[in-house]
Design a protein around this motif. Sequence first.
Motif, PDB file in Angstrom:
ATOM      1  N   MET A   1       0.818  -1.183   0.000  1.00 18.85           N
ATOM      2  CA  MET A   1       0.000   0.000   0.000  1.00 18.85           C
ATOM      3  C   MET A   1       0.867   1.254   0.000  1.00 18.85           C
ATOM      4  SD  MET A   1      -3.081   1.087   0.212  1.00 18.85           S
ATOM      5  CE  MET A   1      -4.515   1.041   1.119  1.00 18.85           C
ATOM      6  N   ARG A   2       1.938   1.252   0.786  1.00 14.76           N
ATOM      7  CA  ARG A   2       2.814   2.398   0.834  1.00 14.76           C
ATOM      8  C   ARG A   2       3.514   2.656  -0.487  1.00 14.76           C
ATOM      9  NH1 ARG A   2       6.427   2.451   6.171  1.00 14.76           N
ATOM     10  NH2 ARG A   2       5.108   3.906   7.271  1.00 14.76           N
ATOM     11  N   ALA A   3       3.993   1.677  -1.117  1.00 10.45           N
ATOM     12  CA  ALA A   3       4.709   1.824  -2.379  1.00 10.45           C
ATOM     13  C   ALA A   3       3.773   2.368  -3.450  1.00 10.45           C
ATOM     14  CB  ALA A   3       5.290   0.497  -2.820  1.00 10.45           C
ATOM     15  N   GLU A   4       2.538   1.956  -3.417  1.00 11.89           N
ATOM     16  CA  GLU A   4       1.568   2.436  -4.399  1.00 11.89           C
ATOM     17  C   GLU A   4       1.249   3.913  -4.176  1.00 11.89           C
ATOM     18  OE1 GLU A   4      -2.924   1.343  -5.384  1.00 11.89           O
ATOM     19  OE2 GLU A   4      -1.610  -0.383  -5.134  1.00 11.89           O
ATOM     20  N   ARG A   5       1.128   4.354  -2.965  1.00 12.82           N
ATOM     21  CA  ARG A   5       0.813   5.749  -2.646  1.00 12.82           C
ATOM     22  C   ARG A   5       1.982   6.664  -3.044  1.00 12.82           C
ATOM     23  NH1 ARG A   5      -0.933   6.970   3.265  1.00 12.82           N
ATOM     24  NH2 ARG A   5      -2.773   5.860   2.599  1.00 12.82           N
ATOM     25  N   CYS A   6       3.180   6.284  -2.793  1.00 11.43           N
ATOM     26  CA  CYS A   6       4.347   7.081  -3.163  1.00 11.43           C
ATOM     27  C   CYS A   6       4.471   7.192  -4.675  1.00 11.43           C
ATOM     28  CB  CYS A   6       5.617   6.454  -2.601  1.00 11.43           C
ATOM     29  SG  CYS A   6       5.764   6.693  -0.824  1.00 11.43           S
ATOM     30  N   HIS A   7       4.147   6.148  -5.370  1.00  8.59           N
ATOM     31  CA  HIS A   7       4.255   6.168  -6.825  1.00  8.59           C
ATOM     32  C   HIS A   7       3.256   7.131  -7.449  1.00  8.59           C
ATOM     33  CE1 HIS A   7       5.337   4.778 -10.735  1.00  8.59           C
ATOM     34  NE2 HIS A   7       4.089   4.406 -11.014  1.00  8.59           N
ATOM     35  N   ARG A   8       2.062   7.256  -6.893  1.00  4.41           N
ATOM     36  CA  ARG A   8       1.036   8.147  -7.436  1.00  4.41           C
ATOM     37  C   ARG A   8       1.382   9.618  -7.242  1.00  4.41           C
ATOM     38  NH1 ARG A   8      -4.880   6.102  -5.817  1.00  4.41           N
ATOM     39  NH2 ARG A   8      -5.113   4.580  -7.475  1.00  4.41           N
ATOM     40  N   SER A   9       1.964  10.026  -6.142  1.00  2.00           N
ATOM     41  CA  SER A   9       2.186  11.430  -5.834  1.00  2.00           C
ATOM     42  C   SER A   9       3.568  11.914  -6.257  1.00  2.00           C
ATOM     43  CB  SER A   9       1.986  11.660  -4.339  1.00  2.00           C
ATOM     44  OG  SER A   9       2.939  10.927  -3.611  1.00  2.00           O
ATOM     45  N   ARG A  10       4.229  11.186  -7.105  1.00  2.00           N
ATOM     46  CA  ARG A  10       5.569  11.549  -7.505  1.00  2.00           C
ATOM     47  C   ARG A  10       5.526  12.335  -8.819  1.00  2.00           C
ATOM     48  NH1 ARG A  10       9.656   6.733  -8.167  1.00  2.00           N
ATOM     49  NH2 ARG A  10       8.510   6.568 -10.080  1.00  2.00           N
ATOM     50  N   GLY A  11       5.900  13.691  -8.796  1.00  2.00           N
ATOM     51  CA  GLY A  11       6.030  14.488 -10.003  1.00  2.00           C
ATOM     52  C   GLY A  11       4.704  15.025 -10.530  1.00  2.00           C
ATOM     53  N   PHE A  12       4.797  15.778 -11.606  1.00  2.00           N
ATOM     54  CA  PHE A  12       3.635  16.368 -12.267  1.00  2.00           C
ATOM     55  C   PHE A  12       3.221  15.506 -13.441  1.00  2.00           C
ATOM     56  CE2 PHE A  12       5.565  20.156 -10.394  1.00  2.00           C
ATOM     57  CZ  PHE A  12       4.457  20.739  -9.814  1.00  2.00           C
ATOM     58  N   SER A  13       1.960  15.563 -13.751  1.00  2.00           N
ATOM     59  CA  SER A  13       1.512  14.868 -14.949  1.00  2.00           C
ATOM     60  C   SER A  13       1.673  15.806 -16.144  1.00  2.00           C
ATOM     61  CB  SER A  13       0.056  14.440 -14.793  1.00  2.00           C
ATOM     62  OG  SER A  13      -0.790  15.572 -14.809  1.00  2.00           O
ATOM     63  N   LEU A  14       1.549  15.275 -17.311  1.00  2.00           N
ATOM     64  CA  LEU A  14       1.699  16.068 -18.530  1.00  2.00           C
ATOM     65  C   LEU A  14       0.589  17.100 -18.636  1.00  2.00           C
ATOM     66  CD1 LEU A  14       3.218  16.498 -21.146  1.00  2.00           C
ATOM     67  CD2 LEU A  14       1.774  14.774 -22.211  1.00  2.00           C
ATOM     68  N   ILE A  15      -0.607  16.796 -18.215  1.00  2.00           N
ATOM     69  CA  ILE A  15      -1.730  17.740 -18.289  1.00  2.00           C
ATOM     70  C   ILE A  15      -1.492  18.916 -17.356  1.00  2.00           C
ATOM     71  CG2 ILE A  15      -4.177  18.016 -17.774  1.00  2.00           C
ATOM     72  CD1 ILE A  15      -4.616  15.253 -18.915  1.00  2.00           C
ATOM     73  N   GLU A  16      -0.981  18.667 -16.166  1.00  2.00           N
ATOM     74  CA  GLU A  16      -0.690  19.765 -15.246  1.00  2.00           C
ATOM     75  C   GLU A  16       0.374  20.691 -15.820  1.00  2.00           C
ATOM     76  OE1 GLU A  16       0.349  17.419 -11.887  1.00  2.00           O
ATOM     77  OE2 GLU A  16      -1.589  17.706 -10.933  1.00  2.00           O
ATOM     78  N   ALA A  17       1.384  20.132 -16.443  1.00  2.00           N
ATOM     79  CA  ALA A  17       2.449  20.937 -17.049  1.00  2.00           C
ATOM     80  C   ALA A  17       1.902  21.770 -18.206  1.00  2.00           C
ATOM     81  CB  ALA A  17       3.581  20.040 -17.532  1.00  2.00           C
ATOM     82  N   LEU A  18       1.018  21.214 -19.016  1.00  2.00           N
ATOM     83  CA  LEU A  18       0.434  21.958 -20.131  1.00  2.00           C
ATOM     84  C   LEU A  18      -0.467  23.089 -19.635  1.00  2.00           C
ATOM     85  CD1 LEU A  18      -0.393  19.129 -22.675  1.00  2.00           C
ATOM     86  CD2 LEU A  18       1.386  20.855 -22.838  1.00  2.00           C
ATOM     87  N   ILE A  19      -1.208  22.856 -18.585  1.00  2.00           N
ATOM     88  CA  ILE A  19      -2.066  23.914 -18.020  1.00  2.00           C
ATOM     89  C   ILE A  19      -1.200  25.040 -17.459  1.00  2.00           C
ATOM     90  CG2 ILE A  19      -3.682  24.436 -16.151  1.00  2.00           C
ATOM     91  CD1 ILE A  19      -4.947  21.673 -16.676  1.00  2.00           C
ATOM     92  N   ALA A  20      -0.118  24.695 -16.781  1.00  2.00           N
ATOM     93  CA  ALA A  20       0.790  25.723 -16.261  1.00  2.00           C
ATOM     94  C   ALA A  20       1.409  26.526 -17.406  1.00  2.00           C
ATOM     95  CB  ALA A  20       1.877  25.080 -15.405  1.00  2.00           C
ATOM     96  N   LEU A  21       1.752  25.858 -18.495  1.00  2.00           N
ATOM     97  CA  LEU A  21       2.311  26.546 -19.666  1.00  2.00           C
ATOM     98  C   LEU A  21       1.280  27.461 -20.303  1.00  2.00           C
ATOM     99  CD1 LEU A  21       4.826  26.755 -21.436  1.00  2.00           C
ATOM    100  CD2 LEU A  21       3.883  24.920 -22.836  1.00  2.00           C
ATOM    101  N   LEU A  22       0.034  27.056 -20.345  1.00  2.00           N
ATOM    102  CA  LEU A  22      -1.036  27.885 -20.891  1.00  2.00           C
ATOM    103  C   LEU A  22      -1.250  29.141 -20.050  1.00  2.00           C
ATOM    104  CD1 LEU A  22      -3.410  28.205 -22.928  1.00  2.00           C
ATOM    105  CD2 LEU A  22      -4.822  27.030 -21.238  1.00  2.00           C
TER     106      LEU A  22
END
Length: 142
Positions: A1-22
């Motif tokens: 369970m811990r390994a799965e939670r850490c993997h999800r919250s690591r870094g930005f997704s591509l959509i978040e980066a595109l919205i920030a660029l917009l």
Amino acid sequence: MRAERCHRSRGFSLIEALIALLVLSIGMLGAAAMQLNALQGAHIAYQRSIATLAAQDAQERLWAQMAKGGGCPDWSDARELNELDWNDAWSGYLPGFADASSVDPETSGSNADCKFTITISWAEARSAGENPEFIYHVRLPQ
């Protein structure tokens, strides 16, 4: 369970980066528009300063004609000022200056008052078809 939670919250997704660029690009476009308006305002202020200098120059030329002639310049002196180098001197700085600018003695009252109207007008390409016009009233002492 811990390994799965850490993997999800690591870094930005591509959509978040595109919205920030917009959002950033919209902000940059707004800053560019403000810079353009500032440049236009500075250019208009520059032209108004030149118009004021041209009016002061006309007044000084009237003073010189008064000192040379010993009295108040008359209509022929003002016409001579228009036709000679005053219009040519300032038409290089303001487009359309020579076509609409003039120095005329005021007709109200007597010419003994030694009053003149200096009209400065030029063609402003950046405004919506309006040509700025400044009117100065000058009274020379006798």
